[in-house]
Design a protein around this motif. Structure first.
Motif, PDB file in Angstrom:
ATOM      1  N   ARG A 410       0.838  -1.209   0.000  1.00  0.00           N
ATOM      2  CA  ARG A 410       0.000   0.000   0.000  1.00  0.00           C
ATOM      3  C   ARG A 410       0.873   1.260   0.000  1.00  0.00           C
ATOM      4  NH1 ARG A 410      -5.047  -2.192   1.039  1.00  0.00           N
ATOM      5  NH2 ARG A 410      -4.993  -4.153   2.223  1.00  0.00           N
ATOM      6  N   LYS A 411       1.996   1.200   0.697  1.00  0.00           N
ATOM      7  CA  LYS A 411       2.909   2.347   0.712  1.00  0.00           C
ATOM      8  C   LYS A 411       3.486   2.583  -0.682  1.00  0.00           C
ATOM      9  CE  LYS A 411       7.060   4.104   3.050  1.00  0.00           C
ATOM     10  NZ  LYS A 411       8.106   3.802   4.061  1.00  0.00           N
ATOM     11  N   VAL A 412       3.851   1.506  -1.368  1.00  0.00           N
ATOM     12  CA  VAL A 412       4.373   1.638  -2.731  1.00  0.00           C
ATOM     13  C   VAL A 412       3.319   2.251  -3.645  1.00  0.00           C
ATOM     14  CG1 VAL A 412       5.112   0.342  -4.773  1.00  0.00           C
ATOM     15  CG2 VAL A 412       6.078  -0.211  -2.532  1.00  0.00           C
ATOM     16  N   LEU A 413       2.092   1.779  -3.521  1.00  0.00           N
ATOM     17  CA  LEU A 413       1.014   2.299  -4.363  1.00  0.00           C
ATOM     18  C   LEU A 413       0.777   3.783  -4.097  1.00  0.00           C
ATOM     19  CD1 LEU A 413      -1.422  -0.734  -4.115  1.00  0.00           C
ATOM     20  CD2 LEU A 413      -0.245   0.035  -6.173  1.00  0.00           C
ATOM     21  N   ASP A 414       0.836   4.173  -2.830  1.00  0.00           N
ATOM     22  CA  ASP A 414       0.645   5.590  -2.496  1.00  0.00           C
ATOM     23  C   ASP A 414       1.807   6.436  -3.016  1.00  0.00           C
ATOM     24  OD1 ASP A 414      -1.738   5.033  -1.229  1.00  0.00           O
ATOM     25  OD2 ASP A 414      -0.856   4.963   0.791  1.00  0.00           O
ATOM     26  N   ALA A 415       3.020   5.922  -2.887  1.00  0.00           N
ATOM     27  CA  ALA A 415       4.199   6.690  -3.302  1.00  0.00           C
ATOM     28  C   ALA A 415       4.257   6.872  -4.808  1.00  0.00           C
ATOM     29  CB  ALA A 415       5.469   6.002  -2.809  1.00  0.00           C
ATOM     30  N   GLY A 416       3.736   5.908  -5.542  1.00  0.00           N
ATOM     31  CA  GLY A 416       3.806   5.965  -7.000  1.00  0.00           C
ATOM     32  C   GLY A 416       2.917   7.012  -7.625  1.00  0.00           C
ATOM     33  N   GLY A 417       1.926   7.462  -6.881  1.00  0.00           N
ATOM     34  CA  GLY A 417       1.021   8.474  -7.418  1.00  0.00           C
ATOM     35  C   GLY A 417       0.093   7.905  -8.477  1.00  0.00           C
TER      36      GLY A 417
END
Length: 447
Positions: A410-417
Motif C-alpha cells: 500500500r505504501k508503494v502504491l501511495d508513493a507511485g502516485g
C-alpha cells in the motif's frame, strides 16, 4: 507470531528444494524457442507447471498468455510475478530452432523459470499473505515479425504488436496492482536494479513504383527500391539532428526489395523501429523519419504507405518498489548487487507499458555469459544465477509487500502516485498510431 525473515527463509528453502526443477525448466525452454504470439509449446509447459502448483490457470490470453493466481489469506493488493514466453530470431545461435531460426538470445527462458520458481516458494506461505500473487506468462515482448503482427491487427485479431499492451487493453491486468519481472544480463552483473529503457514506435513501410524492363526500358519504370534507398539516406542525414537528450535510435530492415533483378521494382517493403527516452522524443524522431520517407517517394515519383504503431512506452523502475527489492538482492548476492539507475539503456521493453498503469520493477540477473544480448553468443549458461536467484529475490520481495496487512504494498502504491487508467492507456497508444499514404506523383504520369 512468525517473523517476516522466517517466512522468507521458508520461501527460499522451498525454492532451493525445487532448484533442479527450475533449472531444468529454464534449459527446456531455451532448447525449444518460439517467437511472439506463437508460443504454443511454451504456454503448454507453463500450464503444466502451474497445475503442479495446484492452480487452475487461464489460458489463451492475447493468443498464448497464461495466468495463475495464488490466493492470500485476506483480500489486499495483488502482486504479479511476470515471465515472457517469446524468443528472438537468430538462426546462427547455438540453441536456434533449425526450422524457424527462433532463439532465446534475451533470456526469456529463465524469466519463465524464475516466475515458476517464485510461485513454488510463495505457494508455501500464501496463507500468511494479505493479498494474492499472480503468476503471469506473457507473450510477444520482442518487436519482431512486424508485418505478420500488424496483419493480425488488420484482421482484428490483435490491437498491439507487443503482448503486455494487448493484455492491458483486454483487461487482463485489471486485477493486478504491482508487478515484477527479472531480466537476464551479462555474467559481470550478478544482480542489479534501476535501469531505464527507451520507448519505441514501429513502422511498416511499403513503397509503390511501376515495373519495367530493367535493361530495355528502365525509364518506363518507377523504382520503389530506389525510393527506399533515398529515404534511408535521408534518415541517415537526420541522425546528427536528433537531440542528445532524446537518446534516439533508428533501425530498419528491407524485408522485400523487388521481385526480379531484371525488372524495375514495383514494391519495396521495410520495417523500422524508432526508439527514444520520452514519448515526445519518440514523436519528434518519428516525424523526422516520415519526412525522409516521403522525400524518398517524392524524389523517385513513387508512392509510400507508412503505418506507425507503438511497440513500447518508456520504462523506469518504480523507486518505492526498488527500495523493497534491493535489500533482498543484497542479501542474496552481497556486493554483487549493482545500482543501475544511472544506466541509460538504449534498448526497450514493454514493461514500460505495464509501468504506465501500475508500479513495476525489473531487476537484472546474470545469464552466465558476457556476450551482448540479442547476439548469437548470448544464452542462459548459468541457470541458477538466471532463474533460481531471481525466483528468490522476487518471492522475498512479494513477502515484504504482502505481510502485515500488505502495508508495504500500500505504501508503494501511495508513493507511485496516479497511473493511467486502462482507457487512458488505450487512448495514448491509439493517438500514437497512424496510417498514411503519400504520393510522389510519378505513378500518375505516363510511362
Amino acid at each position: 507470531m512468525t517473523s517476516v525473515d522466517d517466512i522468507k527463509a521458508r520461501v527460499c528453502e522451498a525454492i532451493d528444494r525445487a532448484a533442479d526443477r527450475i533449472t531444468a525448466l529454464s534449459d527446456d525452454i531455451l532448447r525449444h524457442p518460439e517467437t511472439g504470439y506463437k508460443e504454443t509449446r511454451t504456454s503448454g509447459v507453463v500450464v503444466e507447471q502451474m497445475k503442479q502448483l495446484g492452480l487452475d490457470p487461464q489460458t489463451g490470453l492475447a493468443r498464448t498468455g497464461v495466468k495463475g493466481r495464488l490466493r492470500g489469506r485476506s483480500q489486499g493488493p495483488t502482486v504479479a510475478v511476470v515471465g515472457e514466453l517469446d524468443s528472438l530470431i537468430i538462426p546462427d545461435h547455438p540453441f536456434a530452432d533449425p526450422v524457424t531460426g527462433a532463439a532465446h538470445a534475451c533470456g526469456h527462458n529463465a524469466q519463465i523459470a524464475s516466475m515458476i520458481g517464485a510461485g513454488i516458494g510463495l505457494a508455501e506461505v500464501s496463507g500468511e499473505l494479505d493479498g494474492d500473487v499472480v503468476l503471469f506468462a506473457v507473450p510477444a515482448e520482442e518487436c519482431i515479425e512486424v508485418d505478420w503482427r500488424l496483419g493480425l491487427r488488420d484482421q482484428g485479431e490483435l490491437h498491439h504488436t507487443a503482448g503486455k499492451a494487448e493484455l492491458i487493453r483486454a483487461g487482463h491486468f485489471d486485477d493486478v496492482d504491482l508487478a515484477m519481472l527479472t531480466h537476464a544480463g551479462p555474467a559481470m552483473l550478478p544482480m542489479g536494479v534501476g535501469a531505464n529503457a527507451n520507448g519505441s514506435l514501429v513502422k511498416r513501410i511499403r513503397f509503390h513504383g511501376r515495373s519495367a524492363h530493367a535493361g530495355a526500358a528502365p525509364w518506363a519504370g518507377v523504382s520503389a527500391y530506389k525510393a527506399a534507398t533515398v529515404a534511408i539516406a535521408a534518415i541517415d542525414a537526420h541522425r546528427e539532428m536528433f537531440r542528445d537528450e532524446d537518446g534516439v535510435r533508428v533501425h530498419h530492415l528491407i524485408t522485400h526489395a523487388g521481385d526480379a533483378v531484371t525488372a524495375i521494382p514495383a514494391r519495396t517493403d521495410m520495417e523500422m523501429l524508432i526508439r527514444a527516452r520520452t514519448i515526445e522524443g519518440m514523436k519528434r524522431a518519428s516525424e523526422q523519419v516520415d519526412r525522409a520517407l516521403r522525400g524518398g517517394a517524392l524524389a523517385m515519383g513513387a508512392d509510400v504507405e507508412i503505418t506507425t504503431a507503438v511497440s513500447f512506452l518508456p520504462f523506469s523502475d518504480d523507486a518505492a518498489l526498488v527500495e523493497v527489492l534491493e535489500p533482498n538482492g543484497r542479501a542474496l548476492v552481497g556486493d554483487g548487487f549493482v545500482d543501475l539507475k544511472d544506466l541509460a539503456a538504449g534498448g526497450s521493453t514493454d514493461m514500460g507499458d505495464l509501468g504506465s498503469v501500475m508500479p513495476v520493477v525489473q531487476p537484472i540477473a546474470s545469464c552466465g555469459t558476457d556476450a551482448v544480448a540479442h547476439g548469437n553468443a548470448f544464452y542462459t549458461k548459468d541457470h541458477v544465477a538466471a532463474a533460481v536467484l531471481p525466483a528468490k529475490v522476487m518471492a522475498m520481495t512479494v513477502v515484504d509487500l504482502l505481510v502485515d496487512g500488505a502495508a508495504r504494498a500500500r505504501k508503494v502504491l501511495d508513493a507511485g502516485g496516479p497511473k493511467m487508467t486502462r482507457q487512458e492507456f488505450v487512448d495514448l497508444h491509439d493517438s500514437l498510431s497512424t496510417d498514411e499514404r503519400f504520393s510522389g506523383g510519378g505513378l500518375s504520369a505516363e510511362a
